[in-house]
Write an enzyme that holds these catalytic residues in place. Structure first.
Site, PDB file in Angstrom:
ATOM      1  N   ARG A 173      29.244 -46.582 -73.925  1.00  0.00           N
ATOM      2  CA  ARG A 173      29.693 -47.965 -73.790  1.00  0.00           C
ATOM      3  C   ARG A 173      29.999 -48.229 -72.322  1.00  0.00           C
ATOM      4  NH1 ARG A 173      34.055 -46.731 -71.942  1.00  0.00           N
ATOM      5  NH2 ARG A 173      34.396 -48.892 -71.315  1.00  0.00           N
ATOM      6  N   GLY A 174      30.281 -49.475 -72.007  1.00  0.00           N
ATOM      7  CA  GLY A 174      30.484 -49.865 -70.620  1.00  0.00           C
ATOM      8  C   GLY A 174      29.190 -50.448 -70.080  1.00  0.00           C
ATOM      9  N   ALA A 175      29.274 -51.607 -69.449  1.00  0.00           N
ATOM     10  CA  ALA A 175      28.067 -52.329 -69.054  1.00  0.00           C
ATOM     11  C   ALA A 175      27.100 -51.492 -68.200  1.00  0.00           C
ATOM     12  CB  ALA A 175      28.457 -53.621 -68.332  1.00  0.00           C
ATOM     13  N   ARG A 217      23.480 -54.358 -78.498  1.00  0.00           N
ATOM     14  CA  ARG A 217      24.783 -54.957 -78.188  1.00  0.00           C
ATOM     15  C   ARG A 217      24.519 -56.302 -77.524  1.00  0.00           C
ATOM     16  NH1 ARG A 217      29.235 -51.729 -77.162  1.00  0.00           N
ATOM     17  NH2 ARG A 217      30.373 -53.705 -77.262  1.00  0.00           N
ATOM     18  N   ASP A 225      31.194 -57.505 -68.780  1.00  0.00           N
ATOM     19  CA  ASP A 225      30.003 -57.249 -69.578  1.00  0.00           C
ATOM     20  C   ASP A 225      28.929 -58.294 -69.341  1.00  0.00           C
ATOM     21  OD1 ASP A 225      30.473 -54.955 -71.817  1.00  0.00           O
ATOM     22  OD2 ASP A 225      32.351 -55.875 -71.193  1.00  0.00           O
ATOM     23  N   LYS A 251      36.249 -57.178 -71.961  1.00  0.00           N
ATOM     24  CA  LYS A 251      36.950 -56.721 -73.156  1.00  0.00           C
ATOM     25  C   LYS A 251      38.083 -57.664 -73.523  1.00  0.00           C
ATOM     26  CE  LYS A 251      38.050 -53.932 -76.469  1.00  0.00           C
ATOM     27  NZ  LYS A 251      37.174 -53.758 -77.638  1.00  0.00           N
TER      28      LYS A 251
END
Length: 312
Positions: free
Chosen positions: A44-46, A74, A215, A226
Protein backbone atom coordinates in the site's frame (compact mmCIF):
# COMPACT_ATOMS: atom_id res chain seq x y z
CA UNK A 1 15.23 -2.57 3.27
CA UNK A 2 13.10 -2.24 0.14
CA UNK A 3 9.33 -2.50 0.47
CA UNK A 4 8.91 -3.82 -3.07
CA UNK A 5 11.39 -5.03 -5.68
CA UNK A 6 11.96 -7.35 -8.64
CA UNK A 7 14.09 -10.33 -7.61
CA UNK A 8 14.89 -13.38 -9.78
CA UNK A 9 11.81 -13.19 -11.97
CA UNK A 10 9.21 -12.34 -9.33
CA UNK A 11 7.90 -9.38 -7.34
CA UNK A 12 9.07 -9.40 -3.74
CA UNK A 13 7.19 -7.23 -1.25
CA UNK A 14 6.87 -6.79 2.48
CA UNK A 15 3.50 -8.05 3.76
CA UNK A 16 2.42 -4.97 5.68
CA UNK A 17 -0.62 -6.68 7.18
CA UNK A 18 1.71 -8.67 9.46
CA UNK A 19 3.66 -5.70 10.83
CA UNK A 20 4.72 -4.89 13.48
CA UNK A 21 4.51 -8.47 14.73
CA UNK A 22 6.33 -10.14 11.84
CA UNK A 23 8.53 -8.96 9.00
CA UNK A 24 7.61 -11.28 6.13
CA UNK A 25 8.55 -10.93 2.46
CA UNK A 26 6.17 -12.39 -0.13
CA UNK A 27 7.17 -13.62 -3.57
CA UNK A 28 4.52 -12.79 -6.14
CA UNK A 29 4.49 -14.69 -9.43
CA UNK A 30 1.12 -13.80 -10.99
CA UNK A 31 -1.04 -10.75 -11.52
CA UNK A 32 -3.83 -12.42 -9.56
CA UNK A 33 -1.55 -12.77 -6.54
CA UNK A 34 -0.46 -9.14 -6.90
CA UNK A 35 -4.03 -7.82 -7.16
CA UNK A 36 -4.95 -9.77 -4.04
CA UNK A 37 -1.92 -8.35 -2.21
CA UNK A 38 -2.88 -4.81 -3.27
CA UNK A 39 -6.53 -5.16 -2.26
CA UNK A 40 -5.81 -6.60 1.17
CA UNK A 41 -3.13 -3.89 1.71
CA UNK A 42 -0.16 -6.24 1.91
CA UNK A 43 1.37 -3.54 -0.29
CA UNK A 44 0.00 0.00 0.00
CA UNK A 45 1.03 3.63 -0.27
CA UNK A 46 0.79 5.59 -3.50
CA UNK A 47 4.45 5.36 -4.63
CA UNK A 48 4.68 1.64 -3.77
CA UNK A 49 1.48 1.01 -5.70
CA UNK A 50 2.97 2.76 -8.71
CA UNK A 51 5.93 0.40 -8.60
CA UNK A 52 3.61 -2.56 -8.03
CA UNK A 53 1.58 -1.57 -11.07
CA UNK A 54 4.65 -1.35 -13.28
CA UNK A 55 6.11 -4.65 -12.08
CA UNK A 56 2.69 -6.28 -12.41
CA UNK A 57 2.69 -5.53 -16.14
CA UNK A 58 5.86 -7.62 -16.37
CA UNK A 59 4.04 -10.49 -14.68
CA UNK A 60 1.04 -10.06 -17.00
CA UNK A 61 3.03 -11.07 -20.06
CA UNK A 62 0.88 -8.90 -22.31
CA UNK A 63 -2.50 -10.25 -21.13
CA UNK A 64 -4.86 -7.25 -21.52
CA UNK A 65 -7.42 -8.64 -19.05
CA UNK A 66 -4.80 -9.08 -16.35
CA UNK A 67 -3.43 -5.60 -16.98
CA UNK A 68 -6.92 -4.07 -16.75
CA UNK A 69 -7.64 -5.90 -13.49
CA UNK A 70 -4.36 -4.68 -12.04
CA UNK A 71 -5.01 -1.10 -13.11
CA UNK A 72 -8.40 -1.08 -11.37
CA UNK A 73 -7.35 -2.80 -8.13
CA UNK A 74 -7.45 0.43 -6.05
CA UNK A 75 -9.50 3.29 -7.53
CA UNK A 76 -8.38 6.32 -5.50
CA UNK A 77 -4.59 6.01 -5.71
CA UNK A 78 -3.63 7.42 -9.12
CA UNK A 79 -0.09 6.02 -8.95
CA UNK A 80 -1.23 2.44 -9.48
CA UNK A 81 -2.76 3.17 -12.88
CA UNK A 82 0.15 5.51 -13.67
CA UNK A 83 2.69 2.74 -13.02
CA UNK A 84 0.70 0.25 -15.09
CA UNK A 85 0.52 2.69 -18.00
CA UNK A 86 4.24 3.51 -17.82
CA UNK A 87 5.22 -0.14 -18.24
CA UNK A 88 2.38 -1.10 -20.61
CA UNK A 89 3.49 1.59 -23.08
CA UNK A 90 6.45 -0.69 -23.91
CA UNK A 91 4.50 -3.90 -24.53
CA UNK A 92 5.02 -3.64 -28.27
CA UNK A 93 8.79 -3.75 -27.67
CA UNK A 94 8.77 -7.06 -25.83
CA UNK A 95 9.38 -8.42 -22.35
CA UNK A 96 12.83 -6.94 -21.76
CA UNK A 97 11.64 -3.43 -22.63
CA UNK A 98 8.67 -3.77 -20.27
CA UNK A 99 10.96 -4.97 -17.48
CA UNK A 100 13.37 -2.10 -18.09
CA UNK A 101 10.50 0.41 -17.94
CA UNK A 102 9.20 -1.12 -14.70
CA UNK A 103 12.63 -1.04 -13.08
CA UNK A 104 12.96 2.59 -14.10
CA UNK A 105 9.69 3.34 -12.25
CA UNK A 106 11.26 1.66 -9.19
CA UNK A 107 14.54 3.55 -9.48
CA UNK A 108 12.82 6.86 -10.17
CA UNK A 109 10.76 6.40 -7.00
CA UNK A 110 13.89 5.87 -4.91
CA UNK A 111 15.40 9.08 -6.31
CA UNK A 112 12.11 10.98 -5.94
CA UNK A 113 11.75 10.07 -2.26
CA UNK A 114 15.25 11.29 -1.48
CA UNK A 115 14.59 14.54 -3.37
CA UNK A 116 11.28 15.10 -1.54
CA UNK A 117 12.98 14.51 1.79
CA UNK A 118 15.63 17.12 1.05
CA UNK A 119 13.20 19.65 -0.42
CA UNK A 120 10.69 19.24 2.40
CA UNK A 121 13.35 19.60 5.09
CA UNK A 122 14.68 22.72 3.38
CA UNK A 123 11.16 24.19 3.29
CA UNK A 124 10.46 23.87 7.03
CA UNK A 125 11.94 26.49 9.33
CA UNK A 126 13.33 25.81 12.80
CA UNK A 127 15.95 23.65 14.45
CA UNK A 128 13.94 21.42 16.82
CA UNK A 129 10.76 20.63 14.96
CA UNK A 130 7.74 18.80 16.29
CA UNK A 131 5.92 17.15 13.40
CA UNK A 132 2.40 15.66 13.28
CA UNK A 133 1.50 13.07 10.66
CA UNK A 134 -1.27 10.64 9.76
CA UNK A 135 -1.26 7.15 8.22
CA UNK A 136 2.07 5.76 6.99
CA UNK A 137 4.21 7.66 4.51
CA UNK A 138 7.63 6.12 5.08
CA UNK A 139 9.62 3.53 3.18
CA UNK A 140 6.74 1.08 3.56
CA UNK A 141 4.62 3.38 1.37
CA UNK A 142 7.32 3.61 -1.30
CA UNK A 143 10.44 1.60 -2.14
CA UNK A 144 12.75 3.38 0.31
CA UNK A 145 12.49 6.39 2.69
CA UNK A 146 8.99 7.51 1.65
CA UNK A 147 7.23 10.85 1.20
CA UNK A 148 6.15 12.78 4.32
CA UNK A 149 8.06 10.44 6.60
CA UNK A 150 11.01 10.79 4.24
CA UNK A 151 11.05 14.48 5.18
CA UNK A 152 10.98 13.43 8.84
CA UNK A 153 13.92 11.09 8.25
CA UNK A 154 15.92 13.87 6.61
CA UNK A 155 15.14 16.24 9.49
CA UNK A 156 16.25 13.54 11.93
CA UNK A 157 19.48 12.96 10.02
CA UNK A 158 20.16 16.71 10.10
CA UNK A 159 19.56 16.87 13.86
CA UNK A 160 16.50 19.12 13.45
CA UNK A 161 13.76 16.78 14.67
CA UNK A 162 12.44 17.10 18.22
CA UNK A 163 9.54 14.65 18.02
CA UNK A 164 6.94 13.08 15.76
CA UNK A 165 3.31 12.87 16.86
CA UNK A 166 1.91 10.00 14.82
CA UNK A 167 -1.84 9.55 14.57
CA UNK A 168 -2.94 5.94 15.01
CA UNK A 169 -5.05 6.13 11.82
CA UNK A 170 -8.22 4.12 12.19
CA UNK A 171 -9.61 1.82 10.99
CA UNK A 172 -6.49 -0.13 9.95
CA UNK A 173 -4.04 1.54 12.32
CA UNK A 174 -1.32 2.19 9.74
CA UNK A 175 0.05 4.92 11.98
CA UNK A 176 0.12 2.76 15.09
CA UNK A 177 1.37 -0.38 13.34
CA UNK A 178 3.62 0.95 10.59
CA UNK A 179 4.69 4.55 11.23
CA UNK A 180 5.77 3.89 14.81
CA UNK A 181 7.65 0.79 13.60
CA UNK A 182 9.52 2.85 11.01
CA UNK A 183 10.23 5.71 13.42
CA UNK A 184 11.64 3.26 15.96
CA UNK A 185 13.88 1.72 13.30
CA UNK A 186 15.27 5.14 12.38
CA UNK A 187 15.71 6.09 16.05
CA UNK A 188 13.43 9.12 15.79
CA UNK A 189 11.64 10.27 18.98
CA UNK A 190 7.90 9.84 18.66
CA UNK A 191 4.61 9.39 20.48
CA UNK A 192 1.38 7.79 19.27
CA UNK A 193 -1.79 9.91 19.26
CA UNK A 194 -5.46 8.93 18.97
CA UNK A 195 -6.90 10.27 15.71
CA UNK A 196 -9.48 12.50 17.37
CA UNK A 197 -6.81 14.12 19.57
CA UNK A 198 -4.89 15.55 16.61
CA UNK A 199 -6.84 18.79 16.07
CA UNK A 200 -6.98 19.42 19.84
CA UNK A 201 -3.20 19.07 20.17
CA UNK A 202 -2.75 21.47 17.26
CA UNK A 203 -4.95 24.00 19.05
CA UNK A 204 -2.90 23.61 22.24
CA UNK A 205 0.32 24.58 20.44
CA UNK A 206 3.67 22.85 20.30
CA UNK A 207 3.29 21.40 16.79
CA UNK A 208 5.44 23.07 14.15
CA UNK A 209 4.05 21.42 11.02
CA UNK A 210 1.66 18.75 9.78
CA UNK A 211 3.09 16.52 7.05
CA UNK A 212 0.91 14.15 5.04
CA UNK A 213 1.25 12.10 1.87
CA UNK A 214 -1.29 11.89 -0.95
CA UNK A 215 -3.03 9.26 -3.03
CA UNK A 216 -4.25 11.68 -5.68
CA UNK A 217 -3.75 15.43 -6.14
CA UNK A 218 -6.26 17.12 -8.43
CA UNK A 219 -5.18 19.72 -10.95
CA UNK A 220 -6.30 22.55 -8.63
CA UNK A 221 -4.34 21.16 -5.65
CA UNK A 222 -7.21 19.43 -3.82
CA UNK A 223 -5.64 16.38 -2.21
CA UNK A 224 -7.03 12.93 -1.41
CA UNK A 225 -5.22 11.21 1.43
CA UNK A 226 -5.97 8.74 4.20
CA UNK A 227 -9.15 9.49 6.12
CA UNK A 228 -8.40 11.93 8.96
CA UNK A 229 -6.24 14.27 6.88
CA UNK A 230 -9.04 16.80 6.39
CA UNK A 231 -9.61 17.13 10.14
CA UNK A 232 -5.92 17.85 10.62
CA UNK A 233 -6.00 20.46 7.85
CA UNK A 234 -8.88 22.26 9.57
CA UNK A 235 -7.10 22.11 12.92
CA UNK A 236 -3.84 23.30 11.41
CA UNK A 237 -5.48 26.27 9.71
CA UNK A 238 -7.17 27.34 12.95
CA UNK A 239 -3.89 26.98 14.85
CA UNK A 240 -1.77 28.70 12.20
CA UNK A 241 0.35 25.59 11.67
CA UNK A 242 1.76 24.80 8.19
CA UNK A 243 -0.06 21.89 6.52
CA UNK A 244 2.26 20.34 3.94
CA UNK A 245 1.53 17.59 1.41
CA UNK A 246 4.52 15.53 0.27
CA UNK A 247 4.03 13.45 -2.87
CA UNK A 248 5.81 12.71 -6.15
CA UNK A 249 4.83 14.48 -9.35
CA UNK A 250 3.20 11.23 -10.51
CA UNK A 251 0.49 11.71 -7.84
CA UNK A 252 -0.69 14.93 -9.50
CA UNK A 253 -3.56 14.00 -11.81
CA UNK A 254 -4.11 16.75 -14.37
CA UNK A 255 -7.08 14.78 -15.68
CA UNK A 256 -8.94 15.34 -12.39
CA UNK A 257 -9.90 19.03 -12.20
CA UNK A 258 -10.81 19.16 -8.49
CA UNK A 259 -11.37 17.05 -5.41
CA UNK A 260 -15.06 16.53 -6.09
CA UNK A 261 -14.06 14.41 -9.10
CA UNK A 262 -11.88 12.02 -7.06
CA UNK A 263 -13.45 8.61 -6.51
CA UNK A 264 -13.25 7.76 -2.82
CA UNK A 265 -12.89 4.07 -2.07
CA UNK A 266 -15.28 2.63 0.52
CA UNK A 267 -13.67 -0.51 1.88
CA UNK A 268 -16.72 -1.95 3.61
CA UNK A 269 -17.85 -2.43 7.19
CA UNK A 270 -15.56 -5.22 8.36
CA UNK A 271 -12.54 -2.95 8.83
CA UNK A 272 -14.59 -0.66 11.09
CA UNK A 273 -16.44 -3.20 13.22
CA UNK A 274 -13.30 -5.27 13.83
CA UNK A 275 -9.70 -4.44 14.77
CA UNK A 276 -7.13 -6.89 13.39
CA UNK A 277 -9.75 -9.62 13.26
CA UNK A 278 -11.26 -8.97 16.71
CA UNK A 279 -14.89 -7.77 16.72
CA UNK A 280 -15.45 -4.49 18.57
CA UNK A 281 -19.08 -3.85 17.57
CA UNK A 282 -22.17 -6.07 17.91
CA UNK A 283 -22.95 -8.54 15.14
CA UNK A 284 -25.01 -6.92 12.44
CA UNK A 285 -23.65 -3.41 13.02
CA UNK A 286 -23.53 -1.44 9.78
CA UNK A 287 -20.69 0.98 9.06
CA UNK A 288 -19.40 3.57 6.62
CA UNK A 289 -15.73 3.21 5.72
CA UNK A 290 -14.42 5.89 3.34
CA UNK A 291 -10.72 5.06 3.08
CA UNK A 292 -9.76 8.61 2.08
CA UNK A 293 -10.90 12.19 2.45
CA UNK A 294 -10.18 15.28 0.36
CA UNK A 295 -8.43 18.38 1.68
CA UNK A 296 -9.32 21.50 -0.34
CA UNK A 297 -6.35 23.31 -1.82
CA UNK A 298 -6.98 26.47 0.20
CA UNK A 299 -6.17 24.56 3.42
CA UNK A 300 -2.80 23.36 2.08
CA UNK A 301 0.29 25.47 2.79
CA UNK A 302 2.50 23.74 0.24
CA UNK A 303 2.80 20.62 -1.89
CA UNK A 304 6.34 19.27 -1.97
CA UNK A 305 7.16 17.03 -4.93
CA UNK A 306 10.39 15.57 -6.21
CA UNK A 307 10.67 18.47 -8.65
CA UNK A 308 9.24 21.58 -6.98
CA UNK A 309 7.30 23.25 -4.18
CA UNK A 310 3.76 24.22 -5.16
CA UNK A 311 1.77 26.86 -3.29
CA UNK A 312 -1.87 25.98 -4.07
Amino acid sequence: MRTIDWVDGAVELVDQTLLPDKLVTLRIHTVGELVEAIQRLAVRGAPALGVAGALGVVLAGGDPGAIAALRAARPTAVNLAWGVDRAAAHLHQGHEAVLAAALKVRDDDIAACRAMGERGADLLEGDRLRIMTVCNTGGLAAVERGTALGVVQTLHERGRLAEVLALETRPLLQGARLTTWELARMGAPHRLVADSAGPYLLAKGGVDAVLIGADRIAANGDTANKIGSYALALGAERAGVPFVVVAPESTIDQGTPSGEHIEIEDRGAEEVVTVRGVRVAPEGTRALNPAFDVTPHDLISAIVTDQRVIRP
